[in-house]
Each structure stands twice: as structure tokens, then as C-alpha cells.
Motif scaffolding. Structure first.
Motif, PDB file in Angstrom:
ATOM      1  N   GLN A  40      -4.387   1.852   5.415  1.00 11.78           N
ATOM      2  CA  GLN A  40      -3.810   2.863   6.294  1.00 11.78           C
ATOM      3  C   GLN A  40      -4.029   4.259   5.721  1.00 11.78           C
ATOM      4  OE1 GLN A  40       0.102   1.346   8.218  1.00 11.78           O
ATOM      5  NE2 GLN A  40       0.206   0.650   6.101  1.00 11.78           N
ATOM      6  N   ARG A  41      -4.168   5.216   6.628  1.00  8.17           N
ATOM      7  CA  ARG A  41      -4.188   6.622   6.253  1.00  8.17           C
ATOM      8  C   ARG A  41      -3.266   7.332   7.238  1.00  8.17           C
ATOM      9  NH1 ARG A  41      -9.986   9.304   5.623  1.00  8.17           N
ATOM     10  NH2 ARG A  41      -9.864   9.419   7.914  1.00  8.17           N
ATOM     11  N   THR A  43      -1.097   9.090   9.904  1.00 11.18           N
ATOM     12  CA  THR A  43      -1.181  10.323  10.675  1.00 11.18           C
ATOM     13  C   THR A  43      -0.027  10.305  11.666  1.00 11.18           C
ATOM     14  OG1 THR A  43      -3.597  10.303  10.511  1.00 11.18           O
ATOM     15  CG2 THR A  43      -2.620  11.707  12.218  1.00 11.18           C
ATOM     16  N   GLY A  48      -3.393   5.638  11.186  1.00  8.38           N
ATOM     17  CA  GLY A  48      -4.508   6.505  10.814  1.00  8.38           C
ATOM     18  C   GLY A  48      -4.996   7.251  12.031  1.00  8.38           C
ATOM     19  N   GLU A  49      -5.883   8.201  11.815  1.00  7.51           N
ATOM     20  CA  GLU A  49      -6.499   8.900  12.939  1.00  7.51           C
ATOM     21  C   GLU A  49      -7.239   7.893  13.812  1.00  7.51           C
ATOM     22  OE1 GLU A  49      -9.079  11.616  11.007  1.00  7.51           O
ATOM     23  OE2 GLU A  49      -7.470  12.969  10.352  1.00  7.51           O
ATOM     24  N   ARG A  50      -7.467   8.259  15.060  1.00  6.03           N
ATOM     25  CA  ARG A  50      -8.104   7.344  16.011  1.00  6.03           C
ATOM     26  C   ARG A  50      -9.426   6.810  15.462  1.00  6.03           C
ATOM     27  NH1 ARG A  50     -12.094   8.206  19.697  1.00  6.03           N
ATOM     28  NH2 ARG A  50     -12.178   6.800  21.495  1.00  6.03           N
ATOM     29  N   GLN A  51     -10.303   7.674  14.977  1.00  2.38           N
ATOM     30  CA  GLN A  51     -11.614   7.226  14.502  1.00  2.38           C
ATOM     31  C   GLN A  51     -11.477   6.325  13.284  1.00  2.38           C
ATOM     32  OE1 GLN A  51     -14.479   7.802  16.296  1.00  2.38           O
ATOM     33  NE2 GLN A  51     -15.195   6.158  14.937  1.00  2.38           N
ATOM     34  N   TRP A  52     -10.489   6.605  12.441  1.00  3.97           N
ATOM     35  CA  TRP A  52     -10.232   5.761  11.270  1.00  3.97           C
ATOM     36  C   TRP A  52      -9.905   4.339  11.706  1.00  3.97           C
ATOM     37  CZ3 TRP A  52      -9.998   5.850   5.938  1.00  3.97           C
ATOM     38  CH2 TRP A  52      -9.206   4.876   5.319  1.00  3.97           C
ATOM     39  N   ARG A  53      -9.032   4.213  12.702  1.00  4.25           N
ATOM     40  CA  ARG A  53      -8.645   2.888  13.175  1.00  4.25           C
ATOM     41  C   ARG A  53      -9.802   2.175  13.877  1.00  4.25           C
ATOM     42  NH1 ARG A  53      -4.355   4.098  16.954  1.00  4.25           N
ATOM     43  NH2 ARG A  53      -4.784   6.316  16.674  1.00  4.25           N
ATOM     44  N   ASP A  55     -13.018   2.648  13.186  1.00  6.84           N
ATOM     45  CA  ASP A  55     -13.960   2.243  12.129  1.00  6.84           C
ATOM     46  C   ASP A  55     -13.479   0.974  11.443  1.00  6.84           C
ATOM     47  OD1 ASP A  55     -15.505   4.436  12.734  1.00  6.84           O
ATOM     48  OD2 ASP A  55     -14.830   5.646  11.021  1.00  6.84           O
ATOM     49  N   GLN A  56     -12.182   0.886  11.225  1.00  9.32           N
ATOM     50  CA  GLN A  56     -11.612  -0.301  10.585  1.00  9.32           C
ATOM     51  C   GLN A  56     -11.810  -1.540  11.467  1.00  9.32           C
ATOM     52  OE1 GLN A  56      -7.129  -1.233  10.098  1.00  9.32           O
ATOM     53  NE2 GLN A  56      -7.652  -0.047   8.281  1.00  9.32           N
TER      54      GLN A  56
END
Length: 295
Positions: A40-41, A43, A48-53, A55-56
């Protein structure tokens, strides 16, 4: 060889200790857990930010060693991912997505894309496998063992339910649905839920006063989402508060009246301790006081 799964944080941020307990719970069932670092990062209230989630999610599907992608929790945020999902990538690496609650929106789109989806417990609930209460452990163990069986491939499932008022003794159709408030929140968007013809629509929720549940269902009914439904099947409505002595089932039956659709209740599905898994879109049969899903 132990079954391996990929963890994903698709919605709200989750306490790290709860995630760690959930991982230990899964490992107690001989599951190998692939957890990205960091998972998790945070936000705001999101994992996490949308793009982070996104990408995961894509990375989890690309992992050749895992058999399923399992959400750590629901909450809020899954719908934000829909227009960024690379469906061709997911279909090149097909495996079930597992979760419920806020993940409902993704599960329904997995069904539409003919990808496997399991409405079942989130990872953090596996921490209950390590609690002292033997009865609670037994209930939770059953739901996770059943989920692992479904990850391994289609299997027959039998979940108890009973009619509310007059309802056919036998009814067949695909099993769809999930969290009521989440489904209603999609109305009027490109992601809007529409029950397929003859569908047995499962609905559940948590922590909502009855008037908000009625409002959400009214939105689905009068927005046409349930026009083709064959039946409504109620799971648990954990911690949902009544206004007076009127049962929730009676409120729901009244709201469904324009559709003349049968109502069933008592499914062990939802935010309560007993949250039995089921394959989204699976052929279902209501008969003999059970919802039976074919293997």
C-alpha cells in the motif's frame, strides 16, 4: 504443492497489522502468499493512487506462480479502476479475482468479460483463523476452505435460503450481485449494473440504516437494473439499523413490488462472521431450501 495467491490492495487503506494477521491466517491453511512490497501507498482513505492500484492489479495477473488474485479488503475505490483495466492482459493470464463489498463492482465486470470471479471473504478476514473463539474459527475456516476449493476449479456449492412470502419452489438462473450500496452507486454510469435475464441477484450490506438501503434499492428498481432479474436473494445486513419494528425483508418486498420478482432471504453471505463464497455468474438453482450452484 501449496496453492499460491497474489495479494492486491484495490480499495481502502488497511491497517498493516490486520494485513499481517490475514497473511498468517492464510498461511495456516498452507497457502503461499505473494505480497508486493510495498503493498500500500496510502492516499487519503485509499490504499494508493489510482494508477498505483491499477499497476498492482496488472502485476498480480502477470505473476505466473499464483492461482488467484485476492483483495485484502473492500471499503471504497474499486470503481475508479474500471476504465484503466487492460482486459487483454487479464485474459492472457486468467485467474479468479476474490473479494466482496466494494470489490463487487470489479467482480461483476469480471463476469461480463468472462473472467473468473469469486464473491468471498477478503484477506484481512483470515486473521480470524487465529482467534481464540473456536466457533468463530470454525465458521471462518469453512469459508476460506470453500474459497480455496473454488480457486482450484468449479465445485458444487449449496447455500441455505428460504422464501419471503410467495415464491417458486424451484427457480434457475445465473447468480450475480453483491453489495447493495455499491451496486446502486454505479447507476447512471457506464459501469451500471444490470441483472442478466433470469438472474438470481444476491444482495448484502453492512452498517447502513434501513432508509438508506431502501433508497439504494429504489434506485436499482426504478433505474431498470433489476428488470430482467428472476429473483432477489438476501444475504446478511450486518449492523444495519431499523427505524421501527418493520423487518428489512418487508421493506425490500415493498420496494420490489413494481417488478413482481420473488424474494428469498437467509443466505450466509455478507459482512457477518459467516460469509460463504460463490462464483459470480455461475448457474444457480433454488430448490429444497437451498441455492445450489453447479460445479
Amino acid at each position: 504443492m501449496p496453492l499460491a495467491i497474489s495479494l492486491v490492495a484495490l480499495s481502502s487503506v488497511t491497517d498493516a497489522a490486520a494485513v499481517a494477521a490475514g497473511i498468517r491466517g492464510l498461511e495456516s491453511l498452507d497457502v503461499r502468499v505473494h505480497c508486493p512490497e510495498p503493498l500500500q501507498r496510502p492516499t487519503r482513505y485509499l490504499a494508493g493512487e489510482r494508477q498505483w492500484r491499477l499497476d498492482q492489479l496488472h502485476a498480480a495477473y502477470a505473476d505466473p506462480d499464483t492461482r488467484a488474485v485476492w483483495a485484502i479488503r473492500g471499503g471504497y475505490g474499486a470503481a475508479q479502476l474500471l476504465d484503466g483495466i487492460d482486459w487483454a492482459h487479464l485474459k492472457a493470464h486468467p485467474k479468479p479475482l476474490v473479494g466482496f463489498s466494494d470489490v463487487t463492482v470489479l467482480l461483476d465486470h469480471w463476469r461480463r468479460q468472462e473472467l473468473p470471479a469469486i464473491h468471498g471473504p477478503v484477506v484481512k478476514a483470515a486473521g480470524r483463523l487465529l482467534e481464540d473463539d473456536a466457533q468463530a474459527r470454525a465458521l471462518v475456516r469453512r469459508q476460506f476452505e470453500e474459497t480455496l476449493t473454488l480457486i482450484g476449479g468449479p465445485a458444487e456449492q449449496r447455500l441455505p435460503l428460504r422464501p419471503w412470502g410467495e415464491a417458486p419452489a424451484r427457480l434457475a438462473g445465473p447468480v450475480v450481485g453483491g453489495n447493495l450500496i455499491t451496486l446502486a452507486s454505479l447507476a447512471g454510469t457506464p459501469a451500471a449494473f444490470h441483472a442478466p435475464a433470469g438472474a438470481l441477484v444476491v444482495l448484502e450490506d453492512v452498517g447502513e440504516p434501513y432508509y438508506r438501503l431502501e433508497r439504494a434499492l429504489w434506485q436499482l428498481v426504478h433505474g431498470g437494473a433489476l428488470d430482467a432479474a428472476g429473483a432477489i436473494c438476501l444475504g446478511t445486513f450486518e449492523g444495519c439499523s431499523a427505524f421501527d419494528a418493520t423487518p428489512l425483508e418487508a421493506i425490500i418486498a415493498e420496494t420490489l413490488a413494481p417488478l413482481d420478482v420473488p424474494l428469498y432471504h437467509g443466505l450466509p453471505v455478507g459482512h457477518g462472521l459467516d460469509n460463504r463464497p460463490w462464483r459470480v455468474g455461475a448457474p444457480g438453482l433454488i430448490e429444497g431450501g437451498e441455492l445450489i450452484m453447479a460445479g
